[in-house]
Scaffold this motif. Structure first.
Motif, PDB file in Angstrom:
ATOM      1  N   MET A   1     -10.221  -4.233  14.025  1.00 32.61           N
ATOM      2  CA  MET A   1      -9.969  -5.051  12.845  1.00 32.61           C
ATOM      3  C   MET A   1      -9.901  -6.509  13.291  1.00 32.61           C
ATOM      4  O   MET A   1      -9.276  -6.825  14.307  1.00 32.61           O
ATOM      5  CB  MET A   1      -8.666  -4.643  12.159  1.00 32.61           C
ATOM      6  N   TYR A   2     -10.557  -7.376  12.521  1.00 33.55           N
ATOM      7  CA  TYR A   2     -10.637  -8.797  12.833  1.00 33.55           C
ATOM      8  C   TYR A   2     -10.056  -9.616  11.694  1.00 33.55           C
ATOM      9  O   TYR A   2     -10.237  -9.265  10.523  1.00 33.55           O
ATOM     10  CB  TYR A   2     -12.105  -9.227  12.994  1.00 33.55           C
ATOM     11  N   ASN A   3      -9.421 -10.731  12.027  1.00 30.28           N
ATOM     12  CA  ASN A   3      -8.946 -11.652  10.992  1.00 30.28           C
ATOM     13  C   ASN A   3     -10.057 -12.640  10.652  1.00 30.28           C
ATOM     14  O   ASN A   3     -11.155 -12.573  11.206  1.00 30.28           O
ATOM     15  CB  ASN A   3      -7.648 -12.347  11.418  1.00 30.28           C
TER      16      ASN A   3
ATOM     17  N   ALA B   1      -2.653  -1.629   7.848  1.00 36.72           N
ATOM     18  CA  ALA B   1      -3.176  -2.951   7.507  1.00 36.72           C
ATOM     19  C   ALA B   1      -2.136  -4.037   7.741  1.00 36.72           C
ATOM     20  O   ALA B   1      -2.375  -5.200   7.441  1.00 36.72           O
ATOM     21  CB  ALA B   1      -3.628  -2.965   6.049  1.00 36.72           C
TER      22      ALA B   1
ATOM     23  N   LEU C   1      -3.124  -7.324   9.452  1.00 36.86           N
ATOM     24  CA  LEU C   1      -4.094  -8.198   8.801  1.00 36.86           C
ATOM     25  C   LEU C   1      -3.395  -9.290   8.011  1.00 36.86           C
ATOM     26  O   LEU C   1      -2.372  -9.062   7.392  1.00 36.86           O
ATOM     27  CB  LEU C   1      -5.004  -7.387   7.877  1.00 36.86           C
ATOM     28  N   SER C   2      -3.986 -10.466   8.039  1.00 37.02           N
ATOM     29  CA  SER C   2      -3.415 -11.584   7.287  1.00 37.02           C
ATOM     30  C   SER C   2      -4.018 -11.630   5.890  1.00 37.02           C
ATOM     31  O   SER C   2      -5.042 -11.006   5.611  1.00 37.02           O
ATOM     32  CB  SER C   2      -3.686 -12.895   8.028  1.00 37.02           C
TER      33      SER C   2
ATOM     34  N   ASN D   1     -10.815 -10.245   5.902  1.00 38.32           N
ATOM     35  CA  ASN D   1     -10.684  -9.515   7.153  1.00 38.32           C
ATOM     36  C   ASN D   1     -11.866  -8.579   7.300  1.00 38.32           C
ATOM     37  O   ASN D   1     -12.562  -8.294   6.334  1.00 38.32           O
ATOM     38  CB  ASN D   1      -9.384  -8.701   7.172  1.00 38.32           C
TER      39      ASN D   1
END
Length: 85
Positions: free
Chosen positions: A31-33, A57, A60-61, A65
């Motif tokens: 997972m990438y921001n 999740a 995550l911000s 995302n």
């Protein structure tokens, strides 16, 4: 290996990746921001058939995302999604 659309359940902060494979194998999920930084990465061993992989999740911000599913060096699926406050 086939990856179906990723489902985000905002109430439980859970991401569900549905991954189908004709044989047992491993997949890497990251997972990438929005800045492209990896906020989560793990390898999952899946069985033949449909597999529902549940991810938190919480890392995550708010905002855009990505979730990427890979089988070795092959990118199987990249899903972009918004996390709302």
């Amino acid at each position: 290996v086939q990856v179906n659309p990723t489902v985000v359940n905002s109430k439980s902060e859970t991401i569900i990746c549905n991954v189908y494979s004709p044989t047992a194998t491993s997949v890497d999920i990251a997972m990438y921001n929005v800045m492209g930084q990896i906020v989560y990465k793990n390898t999952y061993y899946i069985h033949a058939g449909n597999n529902n992989i549940r991810l938190s999740a919480s890392a995550l911000s708010t905002g855009l995302n990505m979730v990427r599913v890979m089988n070795g060096k092959v990118v199987l699926n990249t899903t972009k999604g918004n996390v709302l406050d």
